[in-house]
Design an enzyme around this catalytic site. Structure first.
Site, short mmCIF file in Angstrom:
data_model
loop_
_atom_site.label_atom_id
_atom_site.label_comp_id
_atom_site.label_asym_id
_atom_site.label_seq_id
_atom_site.Cartn_x
_atom_site.Cartn_y
_atom_site.Cartn_z
N PHE A 152 5.53 4.81 -1.18
CA PHE A 152 6.10 5.22 -2.46
C PHE A 152 6.91 6.50 -2.37
O PHE A 152 7.77 6.76 -3.21
CB PHE A 152 4.96 5.42 -3.51
N LYS A 176 9.50 -5.22 2.08
CA LYS A 176 8.41 -5.20 1.10
C LYS A 176 8.27 -3.76 0.60
O LYS A 176 7.76 -2.89 1.28
CB LYS A 176 7.11 -5.66 1.77
N SER A 229 0.38 5.23 4.94
CA SER A 229 -0.80 6.00 5.33
C SER A 229 -1.38 5.50 6.66
O SER A 229 -1.14 4.37 7.07
CB SER A 229 -1.86 5.89 4.23
N CYS A 284 5.79 13.22 4.20
CA CYS A 284 5.06 13.15 5.47
C CYS A 284 5.44 14.32 6.36
O CYS A 284 4.78 14.59 7.35
CB CYS A 284 5.35 11.85 6.17
N GLU A 383 -5.18 14.70 5.20
CA GLU A 383 -3.88 14.75 4.52
C GLU A 383 -4.15 14.70 3.01
O GLU A 383 -4.67 13.71 2.50
CB GLU A 383 -3.02 13.55 4.94
P1 NAD Z 1 0.17 3.39 1.61
O1 NAD Z 1 -0.33 3.23 2.99
O2 NAD Z 1 -0.79 3.37 0.49
O3 NAD Z 1 1.25 2.23 1.28
C1 NAD Z 1 2.29 1.93 2.17
C2 NAD Z 1 2.64 0.46 2.04
O4 NAD Z 1 1.52 -0.33 2.43
C3 NAD Z 1 3.00 0.03 0.62
O5 NAD Z 1 4.08 -0.86 0.68
C4 NAD Z 1 1.74 -0.63 0.11
O6 NAD Z 1 1.99 -1.64 -0.82
C5 NAD Z 1 1.11 -1.20 1.37
N1 NAD Z 1 -0.35 -1.21 1.33
C6 NAD Z 1 -1.16 -0.35 0.65
N2 NAD Z 1 -2.46 -0.67 0.87
C7 NAD Z 1 -2.46 -1.73 1.69
C8 NAD Z 1 -3.51 -2.51 2.30
N3 NAD Z 1 -4.78 -2.24 2.07
N4 NAD Z 1 -3.15 -3.53 3.10
C9 NAD Z 1 -1.86 -3.81 3.32
N5 NAD Z 1 -0.83 -3.12 2.79
C10 NAD Z 1 -1.12 -2.08 1.98
O7 NAD Z 1 1.06 4.72 1.59
P2 NAD Z 1 1.71 5.44 0.33
O8 NAD Z 1 0.63 6.09 -0.46
O9 NAD Z 1 2.65 4.53 -0.35
O10 NAD Z 1 2.59 6.56 1.06
C11 NAD Z 1 2.08 7.80 1.45
C12 NAD Z 1 1.70 7.82 2.92
O11 NAD Z 1 2.81 7.47 3.72
C13 NAD Z 1 1.27 9.20 3.39
O12 NAD Z 1 0.15 9.06 4.24
C14 NAD Z 1 2.47 9.71 4.16
O13 NAD Z 1 2.19 10.67 5.15
C15 NAD Z 1 2.95 8.43 4.76
N6 NAD Z 1 4.36 8.54 5.16
C16 NAD Z 1 4.62 8.65 6.48
C17 NAD Z 1 5.93 8.81 6.91
C18 NAD Z 1 6.24 8.94 8.37
O14 NAD Z 1 7.40 8.83 8.73
N7 NAD Z 1 5.27 9.20 9.23
C19 NAD Z 1 6.97 8.83 5.98
C20 NAD Z 1 6.67 8.68 4.62
C21 NAD Z 1 5.34 8.54 4.24
#
Ligand code: NAD
Length: 500
Positions: A152, A176, A229, A284, A383
Site C-alpha cells: 500500500f 496485483k 512485509s 521501507c 518494524e
Molecule cells: P503486506 O505484506 O501486508 O502486503 C503486500 C501485498 O501482499 C499486498 O498486495 C497484499 O494484498 C498482499 N498480502 C497481504 N497479506 C497477504 C497474505 N497473508 N498472503 C498473501 N498475500 C498477502 O505489506 P503492506 O502493509 O501493504 O506494505 C508495507 C510493508 O511493505 C512494510 O513492511 C514495508 O517495509 C514493505 N515495503 C518494502 C519495500 C522494499 O523495497 N523493501 C518497499 C515498500 C514497502
C-alpha cells in the site's frame, strides 16, 4: 456507505467486476471515511488474466525492442501529463501529502525513462572466431507471463518498479495491487493502454490472499516480483520457488542512521525529520533508528530535533504547508500506539509524545521520539511503520556498526560524518543493501537497483535498473559455425574451445 463504486479489475484492456466474495472498503485515512469499494479478484479472475497474458506473449515477445521503447516514450508523456490526477489519487487513499505523492509518481517516471533505452539494456556480448568459423553471442530473452504483488505504501512507484521493465523486456504481466489504495495503479494501467500497449500485455487486478495464492500456484506464471512485509514476502518466496517460479521478494526494514560527533547537526536533523516522519514513517527506507556516538552528541541532537518534531505540520494531504499526513488505517494506528506503550513499559524515554494527534478524525499519529532505546526493546527490533523514532546512544562508531550488522533487517543505512575514513569504512563494512553517506535515505535512482540484504530481501535479485532487466529475462548463449563449407569432422572428446 455501501454502494459499490466503479472501481474494477482491468483484464485484457477491459474493465471487469471481480468475482471474489470479498468487497474491499477503500478509506480516506485523513477522514476515516470509506470513499470507494471494490469487489476483489477471485481465482477465476486470476486465471482469466493469466490466460490472456499468455496469448498476448506470443505476439508481444516478437515486437522489436525499439517499438516497445516507443510505447514507453508515449507512456512517459501520459504519466507526466496526468501526474496531478495520479498524485491526488495516491494522497486521497494513502494519506501522504500531495508533494510526496507527486514525488512518488515522478520516481516511477524515471523507471519508464530507463525503459525507453531498452534497446541498449538488451544489447548482448558477441565474440567472433571463438574457434575456426565459430562465433558466440548472448541473448537475453523474456520469460513469459510475470506477476507483481505490491504494497500500500507506494501505490504508484512500486508497481512502476516492476511492469515497465518486465514489459519492455518482452514479457506480459499480471499486476496485483494492494487492496488498500488501488485507484492510481488502475489508472496507470489505463494510461499504458492509451500509450499503445496491446490488450492482454498488462492486466491489473486487486485482491487479497485468495488472488495471491492463485498467482503462486498458476503453472503459466514464470516469475513473481513482490514488495511488502517480511512475513508475507517470505511465504511468497518459498511458495513461489516451490512451484518453480523465479521470485524476488523485497520486504520489511529497520533502517539506521549513525550520527558521528563531527557531523553537521543541521544536516543530520533535516535528514532525520524528512526520513523519519515523511509519509508518516510508512516507507521501507524510513529512518527508524538514529544511533548517536557519545552522550554529548546525543544531547545536542535531541535538543535541536525536539522543536522540529513538535512543529511538524500535520494534516490532510492538500492543506497548505502540510508536512505529514495520517497512517493508512485504524489497524495501523492501533499497532503504532501499542508499540509506543511497549516502549514506555520497556524503559525507553519518550522525549516527544505525538499521541494527542490521535484525537483528530482519521488515522493520525503525531511524531514521537524515544531516547535511550536499547537493542532488546521491541521498538528497536520490530518494524513499526509509523512516525516513531528510536535514539540509541553508544560510545563508539564500532558499536553502532555492530548494531546495524546484527539487526535482522538489512535494507538501508546511512552515516552522517565529515570524516572520510569513517565514511569509507561504513560503506565497505555495513551489512545492508543500500548504504548512504550524509544523505537521509539512500534510495537508488532508476538506473541503479533497489534491494536489501538479510530479511529485507528474499531471492538474489534487486529491483529495477539492470538487476530488473536480468530478473525479467533469461540468458541464452548461442554458438554458430559459418561459413557452411567448414568441415570439422566427428569429435568424440572435449577439446579447448579454440580447437573445436
Ligand atoms: P503486506 O505484506 O501486508 O502486503 C503486500 C501485498 O501482499 C499486498 O498486495 C497484499 O494484498 C498482499 N498480502 C497481504 N497479506 C497477504 C497474505 N497473508 N498472503 C498473501 N498475500 C498477502 O505489506 P503492506 O502493509 O501493504 O506494505 C508495507 C510493508 O511493505 C512494510 O513492511 C514495508 O517495509 C514493505 N515495503 C518494502 C519495500 C522494499 O523495497 N523493501 C518497499 C515498500 C514497502
Amino acid at each position: 456507505m455501501k454502494n459499490k463504486s466503479n472501481l474494477q479489475q482491468l483484464i485484457n484492456g477491459e474493465n471487469v467486476t471481480g468475482h471474489s466474495e470479498t468487497i474491499f472498503d477503500i478509506y480516506n485515512p485523513a477522514t476515516g471515511q470509506v470513499i470507494r469499494q471494490m469487489q476483489g479478484a477471485s481465482v477465476g479472475d486470476i486465471n482469466a488474466a493469466v490466460s490472456v497474458a499468455k496469448v498476448a506473449f506470443n505476439h508481444w515477445s516478437q515486437v522489436t525492442p525499439s517499438k516497445r521503447a516507443q510505447i514507453m516514450f508515449n507512456y512517459r508523456e501520459l504519466v507526466i501529463k496526468n501526474s496531478d490526477e495520479l498524485a491526488r489519487m495516491v494522497s486521497e487513499e494513502h494519506g501522504k501529502t500531495l508533494a510526496d505523492a507527486t514525488g512518488e509518481v515522478m520516481r516511477g517516471v524515471e523507471v519508464i525513462e530507463f525503459c525507453t533505452a531498452i534497446n541498449s539494456h538488451l544489447k548482448s556480448d558477441f565474440t567472433a572466431n571463438v574457434s575456426e568459423g565459430i562465433d558466440s553471442y548472448n541473448l537475453r530473452q523474456p520469460l513469459g507471463v510475470c506477476a507483481g504483488i505490491t504494497p500500500f505504501n507506494f501505490p504508484a512507484m512500486v508497481p512502476m518498479w516492476m511492469y515497465p521493465i518486465a514489459i519492455a523486456c518482452g514479457n506480459t504481466f499480471v499486476l496485483k495491487l494492494s487492496e488498500k489504495d488501488p485507484s492510481c495503479g488502475l489508472r496507470l494501467t489505463e494510461l499504458m493502454m492509451e500509450a499503445g500497449l496491446p490488450k492482454g500485455v498488462l492486466n491489473t487486478v486487486v485482491g487479497d490472499k485468495e488472488a495471491v495464492d492463485a498467482i503462486l500456484h498458476h503453472p503459466d506464471i514464470s516469475a513473481i516480483s513482490f514488495v511488502g512485509s517480511t512475513a508475507v514476502g517470505e511465504y511468497i518466496y518459498h511458495e513461489g520457488c516451490k512451484n518453480n517460479k523465479r521470485v524476488q521478494a523485497l520486504c520489511g526494514a529497520k533502517n539506521h542512521m549513525i550520527v558521528m560527533p563531527d557531523a553537521s547537526m543541521d544536516q543530520a536533523c533535516d535528514a532525520i525529520i524528512g526520513a523519519a516522519y515523511g509519509s508518516a514513517g510508512e516507507r521501507c527506507m524510513a529512518v527508524a533508528v538514529v544511533v548517536v556516538i557519545g552522550d554529548e552528541t546525543a544531547d545536542r541532537l535531541i535538543k535541536q530535533l525536539k522543536p522540529m518534531v513538535k512543529g511538524l505540520h500535520i494534516g490532510k494531504y492538500d492543506e497548505e504547508g502540510v508536512e505529514m499526513g495520517p497512517v493508512i488505517s485504524q489497524q495501523s494506528q492501533d499497532k503504532i500506539l501499542s508499540y509506543i506503550e511497549q516502549g514506555e513499559q520497556q524503559g525507553a524515554e519518550l522525549a516527544i509524545d505525538g499521541r494527542s494527534e490521535t484525537q483528530r478524525a482519521g488515522y493520525f499519529v503525531g511524531g514521537c521520539i524515544f531516547d535511550k532505546v536499547t537493542p532488546d526493546m521491541s521498538i528497536y527490533t520490530d518494524e513499526i511503520f509509523g512516525p516513531v523514532l528510536s535514539i540509541v546512544r553508544v560510545d563508539r562508531y564500532e558499536e553502532a556498526l555492530e548494531l546495524i550488522n546484527e539487526h535482522e533487517y538489512g535494507n538501508g543505512a546511512t552515516v552522517f560524518t565529515r570524516d572520510g575514513d569513517t565514511a569509507r569504512h561504513f560503506c565497505m563494512n555495513v551489512q545492508v543493501g543500500m548504504a548512504g553517506v550524509n544523505v537521509p535515505i539512500p534510495v537508488p535512482v532508476a538506473m541503479h537497483s533497489f534491494g536489501g540484504w538479510k530479511r529485507s530481501l528474499f531471492g538474489t535479485t534487486s529491483i529495477h535498473g539492470m538487476e530488473g532487466v536480468r530478473f525479467y529475462t533469461r540468458l541464452k548463449t548461442v554458438t554458430t559455425r559459418w561459413p557452411s563449407g567448414i568441415r570439422a569432422g566427428a569429435q568424440f572428446h572435449f577439446k579447448r574451445g579454440q580447437d573445436v
